[in-house]
Design a protein around this motif. Structure first.
Motif, PDB file in Angstrom:
ATOM      1  N   TRP A  74      -8.376   9.492  -3.008  1.00 59.07           N
ATOM      2  CA  TRP A  74      -7.182   8.648  -3.022  1.00 59.07           C
ATOM      3  C   TRP A  74      -6.527   8.580  -4.393  1.00 59.07           C
ATOM      4  CZ3 TRP A  74      -6.289   3.783  -5.389  1.00 59.07           C
ATOM      5  CH2 TRP A  74      -5.126   3.129  -4.964  1.00 59.07           C
ATOM      6  N   TRP A  75      -7.321   8.699  -5.445  1.00 59.15           N
ATOM      7  CA  TRP A  75      -6.766   8.619  -6.803  1.00 59.15           C
ATOM      8  C   TRP A  75      -5.748   9.720  -7.072  1.00 59.15           C
ATOM      9  CZ3 TRP A  75      -7.383   4.346  -9.534  1.00 59.15           C
ATOM     10  CH2 TRP A  75      -8.440   3.506  -9.195  1.00 59.15           C
ATOM     11  N   ASN A  83     -13.981   1.979  -6.967  1.00 61.52           N
ATOM     12  CA  ASN A  83     -14.532   2.736  -5.836  1.00 61.52           C
ATOM     13  C   ASN A  83     -15.791   2.077  -5.271  1.00 61.52           C
ATOM     14  OD1 ASN A  83     -12.497   4.589  -6.126  1.00 61.52           O
ATOM     15  ND2 ASN A  83     -13.783   6.227  -6.958  1.00 61.52           N
ATOM     16  N   PHE A 132       0.811  -1.216   0.000  1.00 58.19           N
ATOM     17  CA  PHE A 132       0.000   0.000   0.000  1.00 58.19           C
ATOM     18  C   PHE A 132       0.847   1.269   0.000  1.00 58.19           C
ATOM     19  CE2 PHE A 132      -2.752   2.975   2.625  1.00 58.19           C
ATOM     20  CZ  PHE A 132      -3.651   3.256   1.601  1.00 58.19           C
ATOM     21  N   GLY A 141     -14.788  -0.801  -3.159  1.00 57.97           N
ATOM     22  CA  GLY A 141     -14.239  -0.345  -1.891  1.00 57.97           C
ATOM     23  C   GLY A 141     -15.314   0.168  -0.954  1.00 57.97           C
ATOM     24  N   MET A 201       1.367   4.724  -3.436  1.00 51.97           N
ATOM     25  CA  MET A 201       1.064   6.151  -3.344  1.00 51.97           C
ATOM     26  C   MET A 201       2.356   6.948  -3.425  1.00 51.97           C
ATOM     27  SD  MET A 201      -1.858   6.093  -0.335  1.00 51.97           S
ATOM     28  CE  MET A 201      -0.782   5.321   0.883  1.00 51.97           C
ATOM     29  N   ASN A 239      -6.317  -0.445  -2.328  1.00 52.36           N
ATOM     30  CA  ASN A 239      -6.566   0.660  -1.413  1.00 52.36           C
ATOM     31  C   ASN A 239      -7.110   0.105  -0.101  1.00 52.36           C
ATOM     32  OD1 ASN A 239      -6.914   3.154  -0.257  1.00 52.36           O
ATOM     33  ND2 ASN A 239      -8.522   3.840  -1.644  1.00 52.36           N
ATOM     34  N   ASP A 240      -6.631   0.666   0.980  1.00 54.33           N
ATOM     35  CA  ASP A 240      -7.002   0.270   2.328  1.00 54.33           C
ATOM     36  C   ASP A 240      -8.300   0.972   2.715  1.00 54.33           C
ATOM     37  OD1 ASP A 240      -7.168  -0.229   5.052  1.00 54.33           O
ATOM     38  OD2 ASP A 240      -5.074   0.244   5.467  1.00 54.33           O
ATOM     39  N   TYR A 242      -8.583   6.433   7.034  1.00 49.86           N
ATOM     40  CA  TYR A 242      -9.207   7.670   6.553  1.00 49.86           C
ATOM     41  C   TYR A 242     -10.043   8.430   7.578  1.00 49.86           C
ATOM     42  CZ  TYR A 242     -13.397   4.693   6.115  1.00 49.86           C
ATOM     43  OH  TYR A 242     -14.447   3.846   6.364  1.00 49.86           O
ATOM     44  N   VAL A 273      -2.188   8.107  -6.418  1.00 51.21           N
ATOM     45  CA  VAL A 273      -1.776   6.828  -7.001  1.00 51.21           C
ATOM     46  C   VAL A 273      -0.452   6.956  -7.754  1.00 51.21           C
ATOM     47  CG1 VAL A 273      -2.364   5.029  -8.664  1.00 51.21           C
ATOM     48  CG2 VAL A 273      -4.117   5.940  -7.135  1.00 51.21           C
ATOM     49  N   LEU A 315     -12.207   7.368  -0.979  1.00 52.61           N
ATOM     50  CA  LEU A 315     -11.883   6.588  -2.170  1.00 52.61           C
ATOM     51  C   LEU A 315     -11.716   7.493  -3.387  1.00 52.61           C
ATOM     52  CD1 LEU A 315     -14.372   3.693  -1.498  1.00 52.61           C
ATOM     53  CD2 LEU A 315     -11.924   3.360  -1.876  1.00 52.61           C
TER      54      LEU A 315
END
Length: 204
Positions: free
Chosen positions: A186-187, A120, A85, A123, A89, A164-165, A171, A190, A183
């Motif tokens: 988060w992009w 997404n 993870f 997730g 990032m 993704n966690d 979060y 990446v 979510l």
């Protein structure tokens, strides 16, 4: 040899404003560190397992002695998942995918936005804690899957390319109960270079 907590490849505040520094510090220094410590404790009496890599332990989880299987599943899985993870990032990252993974996403999902929505949704729909993944399946296809807790697709024979966690500790300080917003944001973090590296590994 004891497993060790890997260093973050960037500072705690490097992913601001999308992931705050306090979350990163607690996530890495407390949560990930606890998984490593508990994994090492679980394997203290298992000298034959201490020389295995974390990949081998997770891949062969179902063959481990029952006395340590749950501890390795939870804590070894936590160590494995988080080690991946952090590398997925990077600061000043995000945007559209590049390289071979961009072509593969287009071929499989039609376009990046469709893939992102599917990822997404998986997730957001993961009940409780877990991870959402893009994997290469055993038959060579790309697929979006989610796993509960610290489970990993590798145990089922699938190679995790990106993930993704979605545990609350990833979060909650910034986004509270708004997992879909986390979510979405988060992009912007990446690291597509690393995603491409993992895609290349999966293709071998």
């Amino acid at each position: 040899m004891a497993f060790e907590l890997p260093s973050l490849p960037y500072s705690f505040d490097a992913l601001e404003p999308y992931i705050d520094a306090q979350t990163m510090q607690i996530h890495h220094d407390k949560h990930h560190a606890a998984y490593v410590n508990k994994l090492n404790s679980a394997l203290e009496s298992q000298s034959d397992l201490q020389n295995k890599s974390i990949d081998e332990l997770i891949r062969d989880l179902n063959s481990l002695p029952e006395s340590v299987r749950t501890a390795v599943r939870n804590n070894g899985g936590g160590h494995f998942n988080h080690t991946i993870f952090w590398t997925l990032m990077a600061p000043n990252a995000g945007g559209e995918p590049t390289g071979e993974i961009a072509n593969a996403i287009k071929d499989t999902f039609g376009d990046f936005e469709t893939f992102k929505t599917k990822f997404n949704d998986a997730g957001a729909g993961q009940f409780g804690s877990g991870f959402v993944w893009l994997v290469r399946t055993r038959d060579g296809k790309l697929e979006v899957v989610s796993t509960p807790n610290q489970d990993n697709p590798l145990t089922d024979g699938h190679f995790p390319i990106m993930g993704n966690d979605v545990w609350e500790h990833a979060y909650y300080l910034k986004y509270q109960n708004q997992r879909p917003e986390y979510l979405k944001q988060w992009w912007n973090t990446v690291n597509w270079n690393e995603v491409n590296n993992r895609f290349a590994q999966a293709s071998r």
